[in-house]
Write a protein that holds these residues in place. Structure first.
Motif, PDB file in Angstrom:
ATOM      1  N   PRO A  22      20.450 112.871   6.978  1.00 46.67           N
ATOM      2  CA  PRO A  22      19.299 113.310   7.778  1.00 46.67           C
ATOM      3  C   PRO A  22      19.553 113.321   9.288  1.00 46.67           C
ATOM      4  CG  PRO A  22      18.926 111.096   6.911  1.00 46.67           C
ATOM      5  CD  PRO A  22      20.199 111.605   6.289  1.00 46.67           C
ATOM      6  N   ARG A  23      20.658 112.709   9.741  1.00 53.89           N
ATOM      7  CA  ARG A  23      20.978 112.709  11.174  1.00 53.89           C
ATOM      8  C   ARG A  23      21.612 114.026  11.615  1.00 53.89           C
ATOM      9  NH1 ARG A  23      25.329 108.306  11.620  1.00 53.89           N
ATOM     10  NH2 ARG A  23      26.044 109.569   9.873  1.00 53.89           N
ATOM     11  N   LEU A  24      22.044 114.853  10.651  1.00 53.78           N
ATOM     12  CA  LEU A  24      22.848 116.036  10.947  1.00 53.78           C
ATOM     13  C   LEU A  24      22.108 117.339  10.672  1.00 53.78           C
ATOM     14  CD1 LEU A  24      26.175 114.874   9.233  1.00 53.78           C
ATOM     15  CD2 LEU A  24      25.348 114.360  11.544  1.00 53.78           C
ATOM     16  N   ALA A  25      22.446 118.361  11.449  1.00 51.71           N
ATOM     17  CA  ALA A  25      21.900 119.709  11.241  1.00 51.71           C
ATOM     18  C   ALA A  25      23.006 120.725  11.534  1.00 51.71           C
ATOM     19  CB  ALA A  25      20.697 119.954  12.148  1.00 51.71           C
ATOM     20  N   PHE A  26      22.884 121.904  10.946  1.00 50.93           N
ATOM     21  CA  PHE A  26      23.866 122.972  11.122  1.00 50.93           C
ATOM     22  C   PHE A  26      23.148 124.273  11.436  1.00 50.93           C
ATOM     23  CE2 PHE A  26      26.281 126.619   9.807  1.00 50.93           C
ATOM     24  CZ  PHE A  26      27.555 126.336  10.264  1.00 50.93           C
ATOM     25  N   LEU A  27      23.740 125.062  12.349  1.00 51.32           N
ATOM     26  CA  LEU A  27      23.232 126.399  12.644  1.00 51.32           C
ATOM     27  C   LEU A  27      24.411 127.324  12.905  1.00 51.32           C
ATOM     28  CD1 LEU A  27      20.820 128.317  13.190  1.00 51.32           C
ATOM     29  CD2 LEU A  27      21.016 127.661  15.612  1.00 51.32           C
ATOM     30  N   GLY A  28      24.508 128.377  12.131  1.00 53.16           N
ATOM     31  CA  GLY A  28      25.469 129.430  12.408  1.00 53.16           C
ATOM     32  C   GLY A  28      24.824 130.429  13.354  1.00 53.16           C
ATOM     33  N   ILE A  29      25.543 130.817  14.399  1.00 52.21           N
ATOM     34  CA  ILE A  29      25.040 131.843  15.316  1.00 52.21           C
ATOM     35  C   ILE A  29      25.957 133.048  15.191  1.00 52.21           C
ATOM     36  CG2 ILE A  29      24.560 132.479  17.700  1.00 52.21           C
ATOM     37  CD1 ILE A  29      23.797 129.595  18.264  1.00 52.21           C
ATOM     38  N   HIS A  30      25.427 134.099  14.576  1.00 53.56           N
ATOM     39  CA  HIS A  30      26.189 135.333  14.364  1.00 53.56           C
ATOM     40  C   HIS A  30      26.159 136.151  15.642  1.00 53.56           C
ATOM     41  CE1 HIS A  30      27.359 139.261  12.889  1.00 53.56           C
ATOM     42  NE2 HIS A  30      27.843 138.661  11.817  1.00 53.56           N
ATOM     43  N   THR A  31      27.340 136.423  16.202  1.00 51.47           N
ATOM     44  CA  THR A  31      27.420 137.190  17.447  1.00 51.47           C
ATOM     45  C   THR A  31      27.604 138.672  17.145  1.00 51.47           C
ATOM     46  OG1 THR A  31      29.811 136.920  17.664  1.00 51.47           O
ATOM     47  CG2 THR A  31      28.433 135.225  18.654  1.00 51.47           C
ATOM     48  N   ARG A  32      27.154 139.478  18.051  1.00 53.20           N
ATOM     49  CA  ARG A  32      27.192 140.941  17.954  1.00 53.20           C
ATOM     50  C   ARG A  32      26.288 141.422  16.811  1.00 53.20           C
ATOM     51  NH1 ARG A  32      33.569 142.441  18.374  1.00 53.20           N
ATOM     52  NH2 ARG A  32      34.101 141.059  20.068  1.00 53.20           N
ATOM     53  N   SER A  33      26.167 142.731  16.701  1.00 52.59           N
ATOM     54  CA  SER A  33      25.342 143.334  15.644  1.00 52.59           C
ATOM     55  C   SER A  33      26.205 143.915  14.543  1.00 52.59           C
ATOM     56  CB  SER A  33      24.472 144.450  16.237  1.00 52.59           C
ATOM     57  OG  SER A  33      23.583 143.925  17.172  1.00 52.59           O
ATOM     58  N   ASN A  34      27.463 143.561  14.499  1.00 48.61           N
ATOM     59  CA  ASN A  34      28.396 144.108  13.522  1.00 48.61           C
ATOM     60  C   ASN A  34      28.526 143.124  12.364  1.00 48.61           C
ATOM     61  OD1 ASN A  34      30.653 144.965  12.095  1.00 48.61           O
ATOM     62  ND2 ASN A  34      31.850 145.438  13.917  1.00 48.61           N
TER      63      ASN A  34
END
Length: 182
Positions: free
Chosen positions: A91-103
């Protein structure tokens, strides 16, 4: 002089190794914002809603900057899925992928990619790469560890595609940050 098949294979292999070495030398070994507050972001999320840095205060956040157009990102995909699974029960951890560009590469969108690969994780979209630039990223995939107070504490440029420390090594770093700031 005619090149034999063996010579052609050796030449092609040497070129591939040289190309990989050149790519490795371009990978950053550190990150300019280590030890500094992570810049705020407000990005649209896959499935609706917004992803904001402030949503993750109090947790150790791993951000992956990636793109489905990037061969190393696709190669790192199974390791990202394993990392997310390993983090899920803490519960201390979180993840987020950030997709760059529109491709989105041959898949056309993230849901099609996830369906084909058989995994899922939280994703936000940085279609103009503004957040990527604000975070002074130089390579994808790129992973940042942000402590519960919003300070960037760790960085990796891949989990395995370029010979990184792997999921276990990176997860150890993530948990160390979570323990220090708990």
């Amino acid at each position: 002089m005619k090149m034999t098949r063996r010579d052609a294979i050796i030449t092609a292999t040497a070129a591939a190794v040289s190309s990989e070495a050149a790519a490795q030398s371009k990978r950053p070994a550190t990150h300019a914002l280590l030890g500094q507050p992570a810049p705020a972001f407000d990005l649209p999320k896959l499935g609706g809603g917004r992803a904001k840095l402030s949503d993750y205060r109090g947790k150790t956040l791993v951000i992956e900057f990636y793109g489905q157009w990037c061969p190393d990102c696709v190669k790192d995909g199974p390791y990202v899925a394993a990392l997310v699974r390993a983090m899920k029960d803490d519960p201390r951890l979180a993840f987020l992928g950030i997709h760059t560009r529109s491709n989105f590469g041959r898949w056309g969108d993230v849901p099609t990619y996830f369906k084909e690969m058989g995994w899922s994780f939280p994703v936000a979209f940085d279609t103009d790469s503004a957040t990527y630039k604000t975070y002074q990223m130089q390579w994808v995939p790129g992973y940042l560890i942000i402590d519960r107070k919003g300070v960037i504490r760790g960085f990796s440029n891949d989990l395995d595609a370029g010979g990184g420390k792997g999921v276990a090594g990176f997860l150890k770093d993530v948990r160390a940050v979570a323990s220090r700031t708990a």
